[in-house]
Design an enzyme around this catalytic site. Structure first.
Site, PDB file in Angstrom:
ATOM      1  N   ASN A 151      44.153  64.786 -15.271  1.00  0.00           N
ATOM      2  CA  ASN A 151      44.507  66.207 -15.152  1.00  0.00           C
ATOM      3  C   ASN A 151      45.185  66.787 -16.393  1.00  0.00           C
ATOM      4  O   ASN A 151      45.203  67.998 -16.573  1.00  0.00           O
ATOM      5  CB  ASN A 151      45.324  66.477 -13.877  1.00  0.00           C
ATOM      6  CG  ASN A 151      46.629  65.735 -13.840  1.00  0.00           C
ATOM      7  OD1 ASN A 151      46.888  64.878 -14.681  1.00  0.00           O
ATOM      8  ND2 ASN A 151      47.463  66.050 -12.879  1.00  0.00           N
ATOM      9  N   GLU A 176      54.536  57.497 -13.750  1.00  0.00           N
ATOM     10  CA  GLU A 176      54.582  58.741 -13.006  1.00  0.00           C
ATOM     11  C   GLU A 176      53.364  58.714 -12.097  1.00  0.00           C
ATOM     12  O   GLU A 176      52.234  58.773 -12.560  1.00  0.00           O
ATOM     13  CB  GLU A 176      54.509  59.941 -13.952  1.00  0.00           C
ATOM     14  CG  GLU A 176      54.549  61.262 -13.220  1.00  0.00           C
ATOM     15  CD  GLU A 176      53.930  62.407 -14.023  1.00  0.00           C
ATOM     16  OE1 GLU A 176      53.772  62.291 -15.229  1.00  0.00           O
ATOM     17  OE2 GLU A 176      53.576  63.412 -13.391  1.00  0.00           O
ATOM     18  N   CYS A 190      50.331  66.457 -10.024  1.00  0.00           N
ATOM     19  CA  CYS A 190      51.233  65.629  -9.218  1.00  0.00           C
ATOM     20  C   CYS A 190      52.397  66.483  -8.714  1.00  0.00           C
ATOM     21  O   CYS A 190      52.991  66.180  -7.685  1.00  0.00           O
ATOM     22  CB  CYS A 190      51.713  64.425 -10.003  1.00  0.00           C
ATOM     23  SG  CYS A 190      52.527  64.879 -11.515  1.00  0.00           S
TER      24      CYS A 190
END
Ligand code: G3H
Length: 478
Positions: A158, A253, A287
């Protein structure tokens, strides 16, 4: 290899000896857009060995010179905004304007990192022994920050450019060398970004980029004995990496199920616009996207109405047209999202819009009256589908947030700052935003997730520190 993009090793662009390539499927056309090299394990070995050698002299390069090169790379990156953004549009269907923003943000991040690095790394500590019981003032301790060695960076689809440079820049300013394994979707944008570092003139081996299938070189990279640190952003793969990797620092992450808690005194217009921006920008493939709305029953009807009005205005279509909602990254992702929607439908959720899908393009959908037994109450769609759960008290909202296996960010909408602070304290997430949607940036803010959302903390300063180790030299006086 014809039209297959080369990988970057030992300061050169190379064709893999495998003779194989990995196709990059355009999410909009669902046809092959580009191809990248399918690197072999031997090629990974070569990259690692050259990274290890290059790091030794890179660490001795004066800090200001390392910063100068990073500033140069940042400027070149910004000059290459158009072709890189075009790749993002084609590889990951990021809306055209957002794609350009990602490149500019990346250039800014690299420059900021260079500036921060010269300060953070330009100072150490001086300690004296007589502050600890039983000691005379006979020992002076000097500390400095030294690089870890070779950093492996694995960013997600992304933000193939921004979440790559957020690992590359801190690694390099701190005197590490860096090996990048870009996501398949977004690999060409990442290779182009690496080319900007090449043009800036980094010594060979300081930065390298290998491409290929995660299933073939993924474990080989993450378990490679030369790797001294892994910085990963993505999904469950991160959990698998953390179990397999050696005794090295990890920065992870991973996913999130960011909750948005709306109290009855909230500014509902502000909340609605943040829910739509937070839930639907880049079609929910962040996210930090708002992934569940927990709204007090007393204001739920009004809020849902306001959100629906805004959802109705979202444009849906190809990223080239800069539509708000664009095709999700892969067909399997679209199928997964659809699975969550169908489960919610079967279990009685209220569909505020009609569910519509064409190929990988899914129209934005708000699901009201979502209940705890629905998968979408807990799972991360990574798509333009947002559940609303009605709550009768704040505790219910906090409880839902904390019952998640994720703990990335959360947000609260209220005019009462005292309440907001208490709720923030109660929420088990790495960050809580008061009166705004979750977001990673500005990129120098600390960014971290609890539980399955991650390990360590990011943000420019934290990443620089994480990619170094403290070295002490103690002077013992006679
Ligand atoms: O997808 C994860 C990213 O770190 C989110 O970044 O909040 O800037 O969209 P963002």
């Amino acid at each position: 290899a014809g039209d297959t993009f080369k990988f970057y090793s030992e300061g050169e662009w190379k064709v893999s000896s495998s003779g194989k390539s990995v196709p990059i499927i355009n999410p909009t056309t669902r046809t092959t857009q580009f191809k990248v090299q399918a690197c072999t394990q031997e090629e990974v070995n070569k990259v690692m060995e050259s990274a290890k050698i290059a790091q030794k002299s890179w660490a001795k390069t004066p800090l200001w010179k390392r910063a100068e090169l990073l500033h140069k790379a940042a400027a070149i990156l910004k000059d290459h905004k158009k072709p890189i953004a075009d790749c993002l549009v084609k590889e990951i269907a990021k809306p055209a304007k957002d794609a350009a923003t990602e490149v500019v943000r990346s250039g800014d991040l690299v420059s900021y990192c260079a500036e921060e690095g010269v300060r953070v790394l330009g100072e150490g500590k001086f300690l004296v022994s007589d502050s600890f019981p039983g000691n005379e003032r006979t020992k002076y301790c000097l500390t400095s920050k030294i690089p870890l060695g070779v950093i492996l960076a694995i960013p997600p689809f992304n933000y193939p450019v921004n979440l790559a440079v957020s690992k590359i820049a801190p690694a390099l300013i701190a005197g590490n060398s860096l090996v990048l394994k870009p996501p398949t979707q977004g690999a060409v944008a990442a290779l182009h970004m690496v080319h900007c570092f090449h043009l800036a003139g980094f010594p060979k081996g300081v930065i390298s980029c290998v491409t290929g299938k995660g299933s073939e070189i993924g474990d080989f990279l993450t378990m490679h004995p030369i790797v001294n640190c892994i910085s990963f952003t993505g999904g469950d793969t991160g959990i698998a990496i953390s179990k397999k990797s050696g005794m090295i620092p990890l920065q992870m992450e991973l996913g999130g199920k960011d909750a948005c808690i709306i109290l009855d005194d909230a500014d509902l217009d502000l909340a609605a616009s943040n829910i739509v921006k937070g839930g639907f920008s880049y079609s929910g493939q962040r996210c930090t996207a708002v992934k569940v709305v927990l709204v007090m029953e007393s204001v739920a009807d009004t809020l849902v109405k306001k959100v629906n009005e805004k959802v109705g205005k979202l444009t849906v279509g190809p990223p080239e047209n800069d539509c708000d909602i664009t095709p999700v990254v892969t067909e399997s992702s679209a199928n997964f999202i659809e699975g969550l929607v169908m489960d919610a439908q079967k279990k009685g959720a209220t569909f505020c819009q009609e569910y519509k899908r064409e190929g990988n393009l899914i129209w934005p959908l708000l699901l009201d009256n979502v209940k705890q037994d629905m998968r979408i109450a807990w799972e991360e769609p990574f798509g333009p589908v947002l559940p609303v759960i009605r709550i009768s008290n704040v505790e219910e909202g906090v409880h839902h947030c904390n019952a998640s296996n994720f703990g990335l960010q959360g947000c609260i909408f209220t005019k009462d700052i005292n309440k907001a602070m208490l709720i923030s304290d109660a929420m088990e997430t790495g960050t809580v935003q008061i009166n705004s949607a979750p977001a990673r940036g500005p990129d120098h803010f600390p960014f971290q997730g609890l539980k399955d959302s991650g390990i360590g903390s990011q943000g420019i300063t934290n990443s620089i520190n994480m990619m170094t180790k403290i070295k002490s030299t103690v002077i013992n006086l006679p």
